[in-house]
Design a protein around this motif. Structure first.
Motif, mmCIF file in Angstrom:
data_model
loop_
_atom_site.group_PDB
_atom_site.id
_atom_site.type_symbol
_atom_site.label_atom_id
_atom_site.label_comp_id
_atom_site.label_asym_id
_atom_site.label_seq_id
_atom_site.Cartn_x
_atom_site.Cartn_y
_atom_site.Cartn_z
ATOM 1 N N UNK A 12 2.340 -8.907 34.982
ATOM 2 C CA UNK A 12 2.880 -10.051 35.712
ATOM 3 C C UNK A 12 3.972 -10.772 34.939
ATOM 4 N N UNK A 13 4.743 -10.019 34.190
ATOM 5 C CA UNK A 13 5.804 -10.617 33.396
ATOM 6 C C UNK A 13 7.181 -10.313 33.941
ATOM 7 N N UNK A 14 8.169 -10.704 33.171
ATOM 8 C CA UNK A 14 9.563 -10.484 33.538
ATOM 9 C C UNK A 14 10.309 -9.940 32.335
ATOM 10 N N UNK A 15 11.328 -9.121 32.598
ATOM 11 C CA UNK A 15 12.204 -8.636 31.536
ATOM 12 C C UNK A 15 13.639 -8.931 31.952
ATOM 13 N N UNK A 16 14.409 -9.461 31.018
ATOM 14 C CA UNK A 16 15.806 -9.781 31.287
ATOM 15 C C UNK A 16 16.676 -9.066 30.260
ATOM 16 N N UNK A 17 17.860 -8.664 30.702
ATOM 17 C CA UNK A 17 18.790 -7.951 29.833
ATOM 18 C C UNK A 17 20.133 -8.674 29.843
ATOM 19 N N UNK A 18 20.653 -8.937 28.653
ATOM 20 C CA UNK A 18 21.998 -9.489 28.497
ATOM 21 C C UNK A 18 22.754 -8.561 27.564
ATOM 22 N N UNK A 19 23.941 -8.141 27.991
ATOM 23 C CA UNK A 19 24.693 -7.180 27.194
ATOM 24 C C UNK A 19 26.161 -7.565 27.137
ATOM 25 N N UNK A 21 29.787 -5.883 25.646
ATOM 26 C CA UNK A 21 30.443 -4.724 25.081
ATOM 27 C C UNK A 21 30.901 -5.010 23.653
ATOM 28 N N UNK A 22 30.517 -4.156 22.743
ATOM 29 C CA UNK A 22 30.904 -4.313 21.351
ATOM 30 C C UNK A 22 30.059 -5.283 20.552
ATOM 31 N N UNK A 23 29.198 -6.054 21.216
ATOM 32 C CA UNK A 23 28.371 -7.031 20.511
ATOM 33 C C UNK A 23 26.891 -6.643 20.518
ATOM 34 N N UNK A 24 26.430 -5.961 21.566
ATOM 35 C CA UNK A 24 25.034 -5.543 21.606
ATOM 36 C C UNK A 24 24.314 -6.006 22.850
ATOM 37 N N UNK A 25 23.037 -5.738 22.862
ATOM 38 C CA UNK A 25 22.191 -6.033 24.018
ATOM 39 C C UNK A 25 20.973 -6.812 23.569
ATOM 40 N N UNK A 26 20.597 -7.803 24.363
ATOM 41 C CA UNK A 26 19.394 -8.592 24.108
ATOM 42 C C UNK A 26 18.426 -8.380 25.264
#
Length: 184
Positions: A12-19, A21-26
């Motif tokens: 029952x959780x959530x996953x978020x992606x922030x990316x 270019x050239x800096x990376x992904x969280x």
């Protein structure tokens, strides 16, 4: 990532992606938890008196490396000893060459090379040794249709757990079946 997404969703959780270019992904994962005092054990009762699987020896038959790693990690984190078999034939050979009552239960994937899970379960049940008829065998598969469950029962399996694995349900099932088999 699909496995992580399934596990997060199942909890029952959530996953978020922030990316960038050239800096990376969280990746940010948010999971709702209750405090231990309030949480009920999935098999009933409270966490003060859960089903103990510590010290139990599990034969895990799984041909997918990621699934094998996740299941092994979960089982060992909960105090169980795991012997890995990478296909159905290896699972049968491992069980057949072990001393009687070495394994408390077998987790059997259904779609494996050399021998599928149902054929492997039938071969284990057909062995002429004292524990072959009573060792709990649990089908672990993505196939959760009624005909799949009927096939695993016909092959001599005691239960059916769907993938992705609900580890709380797996622990409840293991606790119930291991307790039952040790009384025989």
């Amino acid at each position: 990532m699909p496995i992580v997404k399934n596990l997060v969703t199942q909890m029952s959780g959530q996953i978020q992606v922030e990316s960038q270019l050239g800096k990376g992904t969280t990746f940010t994962v948010e999971l709702p938890f209750q405090s231990a005092e309030q949480e009920e054990h999935p098999c009933g009762g409270t966490l003060d008196n859960p089903v103990s699987l510590e010290g139990k020896h599990i034969l895990l038959a799984e041909d997918n490396a990621v699934n094998m790693e996740i299941a092994t990690e979960f089982l060992t984190m909960n105090g169980m000893k795991v012997t890995q078999a990478w296909d159905g034939q290896e699972a049968v050979e491992c069980f057949a060459t072990s001393l009687p009552y070495t394994f408390d239960a077998i987790l059997m994937d259904m779609q494996m090379p050399k021998l599928d899970g149902c054929t492997a379960a039938r071969q284990i049940r057909a062995l002429s040794r004292s524990d072959a008829a009573t060792v709990p065998i649990i089908a672990v598969t993505a196939n959760a249709f009624a005909e799949d469950m009927a096939a695993t029962t016909a092959a001599g399996m005691d239960a059916h757990i769907s993938k992705p694995i609900d580890f709380a349900a797996l622990c409840c099932t293991l606790g119930r079946l291991i307790g039952k088999s040790s009384k025989n």
